[in-house]
Write an enzyme that holds these catalytic residues in place. Structure first.
Site, short mmCIF file in Angstrom:
data_model
loop_
_atom_site.label_atom_id
_atom_site.label_comp_id
_atom_site.label_asym_id
_atom_site.label_seq_id
_atom_site.Cartn_x
_atom_site.Cartn_y
_atom_site.Cartn_z
N ASP A 124 25.47 3.50 -28.21
CA ASP A 124 25.89 2.56 -27.38
C ASP A 124 26.54 0.83 -27.87
OD1 ASP A 124 24.82 4.19 -25.00
OD2 ASP A 124 22.54 3.75 -25.14
N GLY A 125 26.19 0.64 -28.90
CA GLY A 125 26.63 -0.68 -29.25
C GLY A 125 28.06 -0.76 -29.71
N ASN A 169 24.44 -6.49 -21.64
CA ASN A 169 23.15 -6.07 -21.87
C ASN A 169 21.43 -7.26 -21.31
OD1 ASN A 169 23.34 -3.69 -22.22
ND2 ASN A 169 22.40 -3.24 -24.07
N GLU A 170 21.34 -8.06 -21.99
CA GLU A 170 20.67 -9.94 -21.30
C GLU A 170 20.49 -10.87 -22.59
OE1 GLU A 170 19.41 -7.55 -25.43
OE2 GLU A 170 19.20 -6.28 -23.23
N ASP A 229 5.63 -14.68 -27.14
CA ASP A 229 6.71 -14.19 -28.21
C ASP A 229 8.23 -14.68 -27.50
OD1 ASP A 229 4.31 -12.85 -29.44
OD2 ASP A 229 4.73 -11.50 -29.56
N THR A 235 17.64 -0.98 -18.86
CA THR A 235 17.10 0.31 -19.64
C THR A 235 16.97 -0.20 -20.65
OG1 THR A 235 19.14 1.22 -19.76
CG2 THR A 235 18.15 0.97 -17.77
#
Length: 254
Positions: free
Chosen positions: A43-44, A113-114, A143, A154
């Site tokens: 995935d990276g 992704n985020e 945190d 996901t």
């Protein structure tokens, strides 16, 4: 689909071996001349390949030579062109992260992704969350917090107990990371076109870093997150194994 394919691979030995095998079998052209990019790795590797697509519309087809490979198709050497011809498209949009640090430095990064904010020290982060110009939470002790796209829901978001979002949902997930106060807040679902601003209380005493996927900015004071619809990314998946189906399967995993 044309046979003009550019193969790229991660540094993993198995990915490099697959790269040599696929080039010998199907040939190779430059990314700038290709009709489709085939990424060999995990995935990276897929995310790294997609980041190079922000300036062009070329679709990316991944073949798993990594560990999890959620964004990848199965690796098979035969009938690649037939698989590409039948592949299903998934269009995703990145998040734009604009940051301002305690020193006044400003930066602009894109995340597939985020976007996540995390405390840099043993001190709990204290954050204020504003949605579309209205303060929705004046103080969140935690945190950290993240905003995830459907494609990224996901990944880190799921690990932080955030919701899984279908690709076509036009939503973003706002998910706290180990919230302390308010302890029972579990996050929010936002429209895809929402503007999220996160301000850090006492950022010198309680330093916070912000990351757009793996691009980190430390000692942030304020972070603004929006979806960028001007940077569509196209991923290709084998027929019957589209990203939307994978996300649906993940929701019933046990």
């Amino acid at each position: 689909m044309s046979n003009k394919v550019a193969f790229v691979a991660s540094a993993r030995p198995e990915a490099q071996q697959a790269l040599r095998t696929m080039i010998a079998k199907y040939g190779q052209c430059d990314e700038a001349d290709a009709d489709v990019i085939v990424a060999l790795g995990g995935d990276g590797c897929m995310l790294d390949t997609l980041r190079r697509r922000f300036s062009d519309p070329r679709p990316v087809y991944g073949m798993n030579q990594g560990t999890i490979g959620f964004l990848m198709n199965d690796y098979r050497e035969d009938k690649l062109m037939e698989r590409l011809d039948r592949a299903e498209r998934a269009v995703i949009y990145p998040l734009r992260m604009k940051t301002r640090t305690v020193d006044g430095d400003v930066s602009d990064n894109l995340a597939i992704n985020e976007v996540s904010l995390l405390r840099q020290s043993s001190q709990t982060a204290k954050l204020q969350i504003t949605i579309d110009g209205r303060v929705r939470m004046s103080s969140l002790s935690c945190d950290g917090v993240l905003v995830a796209t459907p494609a990224g829901s996901t990944a880190y978001n799921l690990s932080a107990h955030g919701p899984i979002l279908p690709i076509g949902a036009n939503l973003l997930a706002l998910t706290p990371i180990s919230p302390f106060r308010p302890r029972r807040w579990r996050g929010a679902l936002l429209r895809h076109n929402a503007t999220v601003q996160i301000d850090v209380h006492t950022p010198t005493l309680r330093p916070v870093a912000a990351s757009a996927d793996n691009q980190e900015v430390r000692h942030v004071e304020s972070v603004t997150i929006t979806e960028d619809r001007n940077k569509p990314l196209v991923m290709l998946f084998d027929e019957g194994h589209a990203l939307e189906e994978r996300i649906l399967q993940e929701q019933f995993a046990h």
